[in-house]
Write an enzyme that holds these catalytic residues in place. Structure first.
Site, PDB file in Angstrom:
ATOM      1  N   SER A  55      32.633  14.525  15.452  1.00 50.72           N
ATOM      2  CA  SER A  55      31.895  13.329  15.049  1.00 50.72           C
ATOM      3  C   SER A  55      30.388  13.554  15.142  1.00 50.72           C
ATOM      4  O   SER A  55      29.900  14.354  15.943  1.00 50.72           O
ATOM      5  CB  SER A  55      32.279  12.143  15.932  1.00 50.72           C
ATOM      6  OG  SER A  55      33.675  11.953  15.937  1.00 50.72           O
TER       7      SER A  55
HETATM    8  N1  SAH Z   1      35.902  12.762  18.464  1.00 54.84           N
HETATM    9  C1  SAH Z   1      36.504  13.881  17.801  1.00 54.84           C
HETATM   10  C2  SAH Z   1      36.834  13.454  16.379  1.00 54.84           C
HETATM   11  C3  SAH Z   1      37.642  14.424  15.650  1.00 54.84           C
HETATM   12  S1  SAH Z   1      38.066  13.896  14.030  1.00 54.84           S
HETATM   13  C4  SAH Z   1      35.509  15.021  17.784  1.00 54.84           C
HETATM   14  O1  SAH Z   1      34.319  14.738  17.824  1.00 54.84           O
HETATM   15  O2  SAH Z   1      35.911  16.176  17.719  1.00 54.84           O
HETATM   16  C5  SAH Z   1      39.382  12.767  14.327  1.00 54.84           C
HETATM   17  C6  SAH Z   1      40.564  13.303  15.054  1.00 54.84           C
HETATM   18  O3  SAH Z   1      41.561  12.293  15.045  1.00 54.84           O
HETATM   19  C7  SAH Z   1      41.195  14.542  14.419  1.00 54.84           C
HETATM   20  O4  SAH Z   1      41.285  15.545  15.370  1.00 54.84           O
HETATM   21  C8  SAH Z   1      42.566  14.045  13.967  1.00 54.84           C
HETATM   22  O5  SAH Z   1      43.582  15.036  14.048  1.00 54.84           O
HETATM   23  C9  SAH Z   1      42.812  12.918  14.944  1.00 54.84           C
HETATM   24  N2  SAH Z   1      43.818  11.948  14.505  1.00 54.84           N
HETATM   25  C10 SAH Z   1      44.005  11.398  13.274  1.00 54.84           C
HETATM   26  N3  SAH Z   1      45.052  10.541  13.294  1.00 54.84           N
HETATM   27  C11 SAH Z   1      45.535  10.553  14.571  1.00 54.84           C
HETATM   28  C12 SAH Z   1      46.630   9.897  15.207  1.00 54.84           C
HETATM   29  N4  SAH Z   1      47.433   9.070  14.574  1.00 54.84           N
HETATM   30  N5  SAH Z   1      46.830  10.160  16.523  1.00 54.84           N
HETATM   31  C13 SAH Z   1      46.026  11.010  17.212  1.00 54.84           C
HETATM   32  N6  SAH Z   1      44.983  11.656  16.663  1.00 54.84           N
HETATM   33  C14 SAH Z   1      44.740  11.435  15.342  1.00 54.84           C
END
Ligand code: SAH
Length: 222
Positions: free
Chosen positions: A69
């Site tokens: 993010s």
């Molecule tokens: N805060 C994290 C954001 C990563 S992007 C960072 O800065 O790295 C969003 C993440 O949400 C991804 O890793 C994706 O795999 C996860 N995601 C999407 N749908 C999800 C779900 N239903 N349950 C758990 N994780 C999920």
């Protein structure tokens, strides 16, 4: 909360200070948050090939079609959750590379974080161990069902955008707790803050944002 930065080399302090100044210009006010953003090495959470861009205020790829993010959004969501509040247990949906998790862990007693892609979670866990982040617990699961065992939560932070708020997350929010979640289809998402009071849920829309979609089920890729 514990954070062991000895092993990983604290280069780029100037770049982090510059990032903090950008965050101030964009409206982040909490000194507590700015201090944490100045301290936590974002480059440690991404591929070495991208490390030179780690302190730009942008999302960057972390593999598996996902992104870390944007720092402003991490700061903003954290700020909303901690404002005038002591946090016991916090639930995070979407661990990704674990950067937001470690930021949040500086302000909560425990952070319970759920990720659906196994390969991302394996790497994030290694990072938590290296940083000695002893107040983080992880789970390979579908965040749509939350993590009921450790609720209700004082804060819930969601890093992927569903079209509507998953019912389980609302139910796992403590009275007085806050849920911050991006809502909507790609291209028209908004951050939604839900506060649970004694007898109702209060909704407030904040910034326009751009998150990856929240998906269903788990993904075993490594
Ligand atoms: N805060 C994290 C954001 C990563 S992007 C960072 O800065 O790295 C969003 C993440 O949400 C991804 O890793 C994706 O795999 C996860 N995601 C999407 N749908 C999800 C779900 N239903 N349950 C758990 N994780 C999920």
């Amino acid at each position: 909360m514990p954070l062991d930065l000895d092993g990983i080399g604290m280069t780029s302090q100037r770049a982090r200070d510059r990032l903090a100044r950008t965050l101030i210009e964009m409206g982040i006010e909490s000194e507590l948050i700015l201090d944490v953003m100045r301290k936590i090495p974002r480059h440690f959470f991404i591929d070495e090939a991208l490390a030179s861009r780690a302190y730009e205020n942008t999302a960057l790829p972390i593999g598996f079609n996902q992104t870390i993010s944007q720092p402003y959004i991490v700061a903003k969501m954290t700020e909303v959750l901690i404002k005038n509040k002591e946090l016991g247990n916090v639930l995070e949906i979407g661990t990704g590379c674990g950067y937001q998790t470690v930021v949040m862990a500086q302000f909560a007693k425990y952070v319970y974080t759920v990720e659906r892609i196994d390969g991302l979670l394996i790497r994030a866990r290694e990072r938590f161990q290296k940083l000695n982040s002893s107040n983080i617990r992880t789970k390979h699961s579908d965040g749509n069902i939350g993590w009921p065992a450790h609720g209700p939560y004082d804060g819930i932070i969601v890093s992927a955008a569903p079209v509507g708020v998953p019912k389980a997350l609302i139910e796992q929010l403590a009275i007085g707790g806050r849920l911050i979640i991006p809502i909507g289809e790609t291209g028209k998402q908004k951050l939604l803050l839900i506060t649970r009071s004694q007898d109702e849920y209060i909704e407030e829309y904040l910034d326009s944002v751009s998150f990856v979609p929240m998906l269903s089920g788990i993904d075993a890729s490594r």
